[in-house]
Motif scaffolding. Structure first.
Motif, PDB file in Angstrom:
ATOM      1  N   ALA A  37       0.824  -1.210   0.000  1.00 21.27           N
ATOM      2  CA  ALA A  37       0.000   0.000   0.000  1.00 21.27           C
ATOM      3  C   ALA A  37       0.858   1.260   0.000  1.00 21.27           C
ATOM      4  O   ALA A  37       0.556   2.241  -0.699  1.00 21.27           O
ATOM      5  CB  ALA A  37      -0.921  -0.015   1.223  1.00 21.27           C
TER       6      ALA A  37
ATOM      7  N   LEU B 234       2.256   1.894  -3.464  1.00 24.63           N
ATOM      8  CA  LEU B 234       1.249   2.451  -4.371  1.00 24.63           C
ATOM      9  C   LEU B 234       1.021   3.930  -4.108  1.00 24.63           C
ATOM     10  O   LEU B 234       0.880   4.737  -5.043  1.00 24.63           O
ATOM     11  CB  LEU B 234      -0.062   1.676  -4.223  1.00 24.63           C
ATOM     12  N   LEU B 235       0.976   4.293  -2.842  1.00 21.13           N
ATOM     13  CA  LEU B 235       0.802   5.711  -2.497  1.00 21.13           C
ATOM     14  C   LEU B 235       2.023   6.522  -2.910  1.00 21.13           C
ATOM     15  O   LEU B 235       1.898   7.664  -3.376  1.00 21.13           O
ATOM     16  CB  LEU B 235       0.560   5.858  -0.997  1.00 21.13           C
TER      17      LEU B 235
ATOM     18  N   ASP C 272       2.209   7.278  -6.677  1.00 18.25           N
ATOM     19  CA  ASP C 272       1.059   7.993  -7.234  1.00 18.25           C
ATOM     20  C   ASP C 272       1.538   9.157  -8.109  1.00 18.25           C
ATOM     21  O   ASP C 272       2.425   9.938  -7.720  1.00 18.25           O
ATOM     22  CB  ASP C 272       0.180   8.520  -6.091  1.00 18.25           C
TER      23      ASP C 272
ATOM     24  N   ASP D  64      -9.702   5.562  -3.210  1.00 22.20           N
ATOM     25  CA  ASP D  64      -8.642   4.552  -3.214  1.00 22.20           C
ATOM     26  C   ASP D  64      -7.541   4.904  -2.217  1.00 22.20           C
ATOM     27  O   ASP D  64      -7.011   4.052  -1.509  1.00 22.20           O
ATOM     28  CB  ASP D  64      -8.056   4.417  -4.617  1.00 22.20           C
ATOM     29  N   ARG D  65      -7.174   6.187  -2.201  1.00 23.63           N
ATOM     30  CA  ARG D  65      -6.147   6.612  -1.246  1.00 23.63           C
ATOM     31  C   ARG D  65      -6.607   6.339   0.190  1.00 23.63           C
ATOM     32  O   ARG D  65      -5.836   5.859   1.021  1.00 23.63           O
ATOM     33  CB  ARG D  65      -5.855   8.101  -1.444  1.00 23.63           C
TER      34      ARG D  65
ATOM     35  N   ARG E  34      -8.733   4.115   1.157  1.00 23.14           N
ATOM     36  CA  ARG E  34      -8.763   2.669   1.389  1.00 23.14           C
ATOM     37  C   ARG E  34      -7.362   2.139   1.688  1.00 23.14           C
ATOM     38  O   ARG E  34      -7.188   1.318   2.597  1.00 23.14           O
ATOM     39  CB  ARG E  34      -9.344   1.965   0.164  1.00 23.14           C
ATOM     40  N   PHE E  35      -6.364   2.613   0.943  1.00 20.73           N
ATOM     41  CA  PHE E  35      -4.992   2.165   1.198  1.00 20.73           C
ATOM     42  C   PHE E  35      -4.526   2.596   2.583  1.00 20.73           C
ATOM     43  O   PHE E  35      -3.871   1.833   3.306  1.00 20.73           O
ATOM     44  CB  PHE E  35      -4.046   2.717   0.126  1.00 20.73           C
TER      45      PHE E  35
ATOM     46  N   ASN F 155      -6.115   0.408   5.143  1.00 21.56           N
ATOM     47  CA  ASN F 155      -5.476  -0.913   5.168  1.00 21.56           C
ATOM     48  C   ASN F 155      -4.159  -0.865   5.945  1.00 21.56           C
ATOM     49  O   ASN F 155      -3.829  -1.788   6.695  1.00 21.56           O
ATOM     50  CB  ASN F 155      -5.226  -1.403   3.743  1.00 21.56           C
ATOM     51  N   ILE F 156      -3.396   0.215   5.749  1.00 22.68           N
ATOM     52  CA  ILE F 156      -2.138   0.355   6.481  1.00 22.68           C
ATOM     53  C   ILE F 156      -2.398   0.428   7.976  1.00 22.68           C
ATOM     54  O   ILE F 156      -1.724  -0.238   8.782  1.00 22.68           O
ATOM     55  CB  ILE F 156      -1.375   1.606   5.992  1.00 22.68           C
TER      56      ILE F 156
END
Length: 338
Positions: A148, A151-152, A155, A165-166, A168-169, A172-173
């Motif tokens: 995650a 991915l961030l 970006d 989406d941001r 959600r990531f 998750n972290i």
């Protein structure tokens, strides 16, 4: 790793040498006496036939005693020393009784050694398996956090990812970080559970009051010998029972009952809840570290393993009982203060 104290290296006689030297000294005594009387008292250096026969009998008797001592003492001890070296090299495959023990004391010593060696081998296997489980459990959330974060980090500012989406990531972290924190707390509790048992004193009544405070949504009732003191610190027993109460609460239980009875210097506590119970396929696995039926909701699978380890370190046991209708029942046995 704690290094075992080393014995100072110097020459020491073997047990066989000591035994045979003593026997030779005993054999030499009558020979010296006979020679003394022949040469000094009677003035002749010749031995009579009867005297020679007596010396032969004494020699034969000494050899018989040496044989008996070799088979009953020195031989089994040498075999036990060899077995220790074999177990050190081969592990569990070398755990087997000796062919001959000789004396009751050596048999008792050998049995104590085999019991200790078996516990050490099992402990080694447990540590190896536990380390593998820990690595697996820690790797999963770490991998998710890393993915995650990458991915961030990758970006594109010109074409940023959607805000949802941001979000959600990031969630998750945080969720994986919380899971890591729970795992570390459980590992710390397990380490505390495996420490040498500290002397303590508590009662079921005290622990029931603590559970009521910790789980306000769970009705905790206790009955029976709830004032009988047990040889366990309040903190340790609260952790042990608290893990059961936490599992019950997370499986929808609204009531937890503790029924205590005293039998032969042991306090037996029946812990029952009215939750959803344990599936038949999971009953044989619930005490294994990291086994959880709630992994999706953040369960670590360490609670019951910690409970069993902590009780065992204080001379206690825990077993899963058959439930009457719904819910889960455990029986705990712990020594009373005496």
């Amino acid at each position: 790793m704690t290094r075992a104290p080393r014995i100072k290296r110097k020459w020491r006689p073997t047990l066989s040498l000591v035994v045979y030297a003593v026997l030779l000294a005993v054999l030499a005594l009558p020979i010296i006496i006979l020679i003394w009387f022949r040469t000094v008292e009677r003035g002749t250096g010749y031995l009579a036939a009867a005297e020679i026969g007596a010396l032969v009998i004494a020699l034969a008797f000494t050899l018989v005693v040496a044989y008996v001592l070799t088979r009953s003492i020195t031989g089994p001890i040498d075999a036990l020393i060899g077995r220790t070296e074999e177990i050190a090299q081969k592990g569990k495959a070398a755990l087997s009784p000796l062919e001959r023990y000789g004396t009751r004391e050596i048999a008792t010593l050998s049995q104590s050694f085999l019991d200790l060696a078996g516990e050490l081998v099992d402990r080694t296997d447990y540590v190896r398996s536990f380390a593998a489980h820990v690595c697996h459990e820690l790797k999963s959330p770490l991998t998710a956090i890393r993915g995650a974060a990458e991915l961030l980090l990758d970006d594109d500012p010109e074409a940023p990812m959607p805000k949802a989406d941001r979000q959600r990531f990031l969630e998750n972290i945080l969720a994986d970080a919380e899971r890591l924190d729970r795992l570390l707390v459980r590992l710390r509790e397990l380490a505390h559970a495996e420490l040498p048992a500290a002397k303590g004193r508590t009662t079921i009544a005290e622990v029931a009051a603590e559970l009521t405070r910790r789980f306000p949504g769970l009705e905790v009732t206790s009955s029976g010998d709830i004032e009988t003191p047990i040889a366990l610190t309040p903190e340790a027993f609260a952790i042990a029972i608290g893990n059961i109460a936490e599992n019950a609460h997370q499986h929808g239980a609204s009531r937890l009952t503790l029924v205590a009875t005293t039998e032969e210097r042991m306090l037996k506590v029946l812990v029952a809840d009215d939750g959803s119970g344990i599936p038949d396929g999971s009953r044989a696995l619930i005490f294994q570290p990291f086994f959880s039926t709630r992994r999706e909701s953040g369960g670590t699978g360490m609670g019951l393993a910690i409970t069993r380890t902590m009780l065992a370190s204080h001379g206690g046991t825990i077993g899963l009982m058959d439930a009457d209708e719904r819910g889960t029942r455990f029986e705990i046995a712990i020594p009373v203060v005496g």
